[in-house]
Write an enzyme that holds these catalytic residues in place. Structure first.
Site, mmCIF file in Angstrom:
data_model
loop_
_atom_site.group_PDB
_atom_site.id
_atom_site.type_symbol
_atom_site.label_atom_id
_atom_site.label_comp_id
_atom_site.label_asym_id
_atom_site.label_seq_id
_atom_site.Cartn_x
_atom_site.Cartn_y
_atom_site.Cartn_z
ATOM 1 C CG ASP A 90 59.760 23.272 20.301
ATOM 2 O OD1 ASP A 90 58.594 23.719 20.427
ATOM 3 O OD2 ASP A 90 59.999 22.049 20.273
ATOM 4 C CG HIS B 177 29.674 35.917 40.220
ATOM 5 N ND1 HIS B 177 29.489 34.579 40.412
ATOM 6 C CD2 HIS B 177 30.302 36.384 41.345
ATOM 7 C CE1 HIS B 177 29.994 34.224 41.587
ATOM 8 N NE2 HIS B 177 30.482 35.309 42.171
ATOM 9 C CE1 TYR C 3 32.629 34.795 46.444
ATOM 10 C CE2 TYR C 3 32.309 33.499 44.453
ATOM 11 C CZ TYR C 3 32.321 34.718 45.094
ATOM 12 O OH TYR C 3 32.025 35.862 44.405
#
Length: 815
Positions: free
Chosen positions: A546, A229, A261
């Site tokens: 569930d 990056h 940014y």
């Protein structure tokens, strides 16, 4: 104090934060090891630009960021505060981005935080060097923004050391010691290790991008891809000369549409760019990489990836155009296929934990949750989005997760839609019905590695006669009115749904009955042929999943669950004496859901079995023959209609589909996709795991108290359920919105100016003619109370309503 020996690998913001949290919970025998110098170890914590914001459409990411901010705000060193703050600013130069900023603004309110939508003039006052041409609005926050991560690490490390934590720098962990399926220590090289091994009862690997290599050494694939990056800091800019003596003065600035940014460094500007090709680095190649010039995670800059980004920066911040770059490097950060961290225990080595791909923003929230889990058996915060067991074997193939990780990097600032399908690594896994589905024009969306029909173009003519719905572009994206036609056809006649991807676990063995009676909240010691709907709970009484439990024989059950987390959770609690065997079986079967008023007639025409209510009641199972295909028929319905789930072997799947399809044509049978099934279940008030149901809430407040036994027998989570009691700060409620607008999830529920909850999911209830949403709402509000749902920049009137909205007596499923 437990007396356990705990070793943490990695002295960055996650590892040191975890040591601090564990010490605050009473653990004392803790050793933190890092191969780099303390505390500027060379990892990402030392060079992260420090952007921290709570604003997210993910509750997990928002909650973990909030704890990080609150913790950092109380920390400082002699060099200054660990959290200078200064706020954030996100800009919009087009209407689509402005609407996305409204969505982010609303999500922040949903999860308890407050930002402001502002006009261009105010945005320019916060960042005076922004190009005003075309700026139409912005979103800003004031109590977050900039973190000095290295200061935070040093402050937490000092506090942890004062509490008795030992720190070893320049000591590399090269492997693990294990005995009989448990970790017993770490093998180290160099530094202050005092030998070649350090004993441990619990080891937590917080080694960042080096973590996957350590996981691989003990047979664990961790889908974390290190990516480069770009970050650069300009020379001083005359317009910012007044800030030269200060560390930073302006909010963190994001321009999402260019993927860049900014933060100020005195009179210079720091620029972080996602506006370049993905640059993955294999975990095992990090230390020996040709551009790893500083023996850490600050690689040499790739100028060829900067050209286009610099042109966009110069257009957005014109005064920067004449500046040079005072410093520049490619930092390395870990990305996962879905953008969430990877946290959890090794499935086959008890005591060995991993906490990876965690950015500074979420570091302390995750550290807190992991510490609580290790000490108390569960956390206040829902860790399930980050659970390392969420990936199945197909998702752990590099051919799947590596391109997905690259997508995550490129799309960091993309406005993702809640039901947006993946782009890369497609067409990996289809059900045995796939060829038939393609013939009907199935529009496939992917869930994990499964390709599942969302709707069928063959049903387009059914939608032509329906009145149009007033849906905006956002809620209408990745949607078709065909889904409404399939919904109505199922209610009026019958629908055929592919349920093969349902996560099925087979439980066998002489100890199966006793084991499931302990694991499942309802009583599962019922006669062969019984089907039970219930929940898996954690120790705190929070819902892990569930499930349906189908008893096929005295010593054989099927569990229908929600994903690999269920198998990992059940396996972690299984007896070690061999009395219970567990097996994932979804890849071996085909399953069709046949539901609707005509379902009995259709199925009766291709089987000799007696399908009458007396012979085959609701919530039972039988082995039957369907046109010569042996089928396990379970009378249950996620659509809230009469019908069965029909499961055959995968090989027999096409023949099963063909027989049902042929028999159903004269009775109006349609193929139905996931979009229709989603709205059918909303009308019936059926909960969905991961939206309505999470470990943060228990069965009572989730409306599933009926799925928990009330006798005195023990089951996992019983103590937590009793401790929670009947009271709840929030309850899951049904909302009916005025008009036809559909909401998607994460929107705030407001009572006046007060946020009283948030939406979990929503859809158009075609059978009842209502826009239905479910959400967590303050318990002080009840049926009939008026509220508003904030949807982008609109306020939608809604009412808390009774549920279910369709067939409240449940007569149709039992007919």
């Amino acid at each position: 104090m437990s007396g356990r020996r705990i070793v943490i690998i990695g002295a960055g913001v996650v590892g040191v934060g975890l040591a601090d949290e564990l010490a605050r919970l009473g653990e004392r025998d803790i050793t933190v090891i890092d191969k780099g110098p303390l505390f500027a170890t060379g990892g990402s914590s030392a060079h992260a630009p420090g952007l921290v914001s709570r604003t997210s459409t993910s509750k997990f990411l928002s909650d973990t960021a909030d704890y990080t901010i609150r913790k950092f705000q109380a920390l400082s060193t002699g060099e200054g505060p660990a959290f200078p703050g200064l706020g954030t600013l996100e800009v919009a130069y087009n209407e689509a981005r402005l609407q996305e900023l409204w969505r982010r603004h609303d999500a922040a309110r949903s999860f308890g935080w407050r930002g402001r939508m502002i006009e261009p003039d105010e945005a320019l006052s916060l960042w005076p060097i922004i190009n005003p041409d075309g700026l139409i609005g912005a979103y800003t926050t004031e109590d977050e923004g900039l973190a000095a991560s290295l200061r935070a690490v040093e402050a937490m490390g000092e506090r942890a050391a004062d509490a008795g934590v030992t720190f070893l720098g320049e000591t590399e962990v090269t492997g693990f010691q294990t005995t009989e399926g448990k970790v017993t220590g770490v093998v180290v090289a160099g530094g202050g290790g005092g030998g070649d091994a350090i004993p441990a009862d619990v080891v937590i690997c917080c080694a960042g991008v080096w973590g996957p290599k350590l996981g691989a050494s003990v047979g664990l694939t961790l889908p974390v891809m290190p990516m480069e990056h770009q970050y650069a800091i300009t020379t001083d800019i005359p317009q910012l000369a007044g800030n030269a003596a200060r560390e930073a003065t302006m909010p963190i600035l994001r321009h999402h549409d260019i993927g860049i940014y900014f933060r100020d460094h005195g009179a210079g500007v720091g620029i972080g760019s996602f506006h370049h090709r993905a640059l993955p680095v294999a975990p095992e190649a990090i230390d020996g990489h040709e551009r790893n010039v500083e023996d850490g995670l600050a690689f040499a800059f790739t100028d060829e990836d900067w050209t286009e980004a610099w042109e966009l920066v110069a257009e957005f911040l014109p005064p920067v155009a004449d500046a040079g770059l005072a410093s520049k490097f490619n930092g390395i950060f870990g990305f996962t296929p879905d953008g969430y961290p990877v946290v959890g225990e090794h499935p086959e080595l008890a005591g060995l934990w991993f906490a990876l791909s965690i950015w500074v923003t979420h570091s302390q929230g995750v550290a807190r949750a992991v510490a609580q889990t290790l000490v108390d058996g569960g956390s206040e915060m829902d860790l399930s989005p980050a659970d390392l067991s969420r990936f199945d074997e197909r998702e752990l193939e590099p051919s799947f997760f590596e391109p997905r990780c690259e997508d995550q990097y490129r799309d960091v600032y993309v406005a993702h839609h809640p039901v947006e399908p993946g782009v890369s690594a497609r067409d990996i896994r289809f059900s045995p019905f796939a060829e038939r589905q393609r013939e009907l024009g199935a529009v496939f969306f992917n869930v994990a590695t499964w390709e599942r029909p969302q709707w069928y173009e063959a049903n387009a003519t059914l939608a032509d006669g329906l009145p149009p719905l007033s849906r905006d572009e956002w809620s209408g994206r990745h949607w078709s009115p065909i889904a409404v036609a399939e919904h109505l056809a199922t209610r009026e006649r019958a629908g055929l749904f592919d349920m093969t991807p349902l996560y099925r676990i087979e439980v066998t063995g002489p100890g199966a009955e006793a084991f499931l009676l302990r694991m499942i909240a309802a009583r599962t010691d019922r006669p062969v042929g019984s089907v039970v709907y219930s929940v898996l709970l954690d120790e705190r009484g929070g819902i892990r999943s569930d499930v349906t439990v189908t008893r096929l024989a005295e010593d054989r059950y099927w569990i229908g669950g929600n994903g690999p987390r269920d198998l990992a959770w059940i396996r972690a609690h299984a007896p070690s004496d061999g009395s219970v065997a567990l097996r994932f079986i979804s890849d071996d079967v085909a399953c069709a859901g046949l539901w609707g008023p005509a379902a009995r007639d259709i199925l009766s025409s291709v089987t000799d079995a007696d399908l009458s209510n007396d012979a085959f009641p609701y919530l039972t199972t039988q082995e039957i023959s369907v046109a010569g295909v042996r089928v396990t028929a379970v009378r249950i319905s996620y659509a809230g209609e009469l019908g069965w789930e029909l499961t055959s072997t995968a090989t027999d799947g096409p023949a099963l589909w063909d027989s049902l399809w042929s028999a159903g044509q004269a009775r109006g049978l349609v193929a139905g996709g996931r979009a229709a099934l989603g709205t059918l279940r909303l009308e019936k008030g059926y909960r969905a795991w991961g939206t309505e149901l999470t470990p943060e809430y228990g069965p009572v407040e989730s409306g599933l108290g009926f799925a928990v036994r009330r006798d005195d027998s023990e089951f996992l989570g019983r103590a937590g359920v009793l401790e929670r009691g009947e009271a709840a700060a929030r309850r899951l409620r049904c909302l009916v919105l005025e008009g036809e607008q559909v909401v998607m999830g994460s929107e705030p529920v407001m009572a006046g100016d007060e946020c009283v909850g948030y939406v979990t999911s929503g859809g158009w209830g075609a059978s009842v003619g209502e826009s239905i949403a479910y959400g967590w709402v303050d318990d002080l509000l009840g049926e009939g109370d008026a509220v508003e749902v904030w949807y982008f920049d609109r306020h939608l009137a809604a009412t808390i309503a009774s549920e279910p909205r369709f067939d409240p007596a449940g007569e149709r499923v039992r007919s």
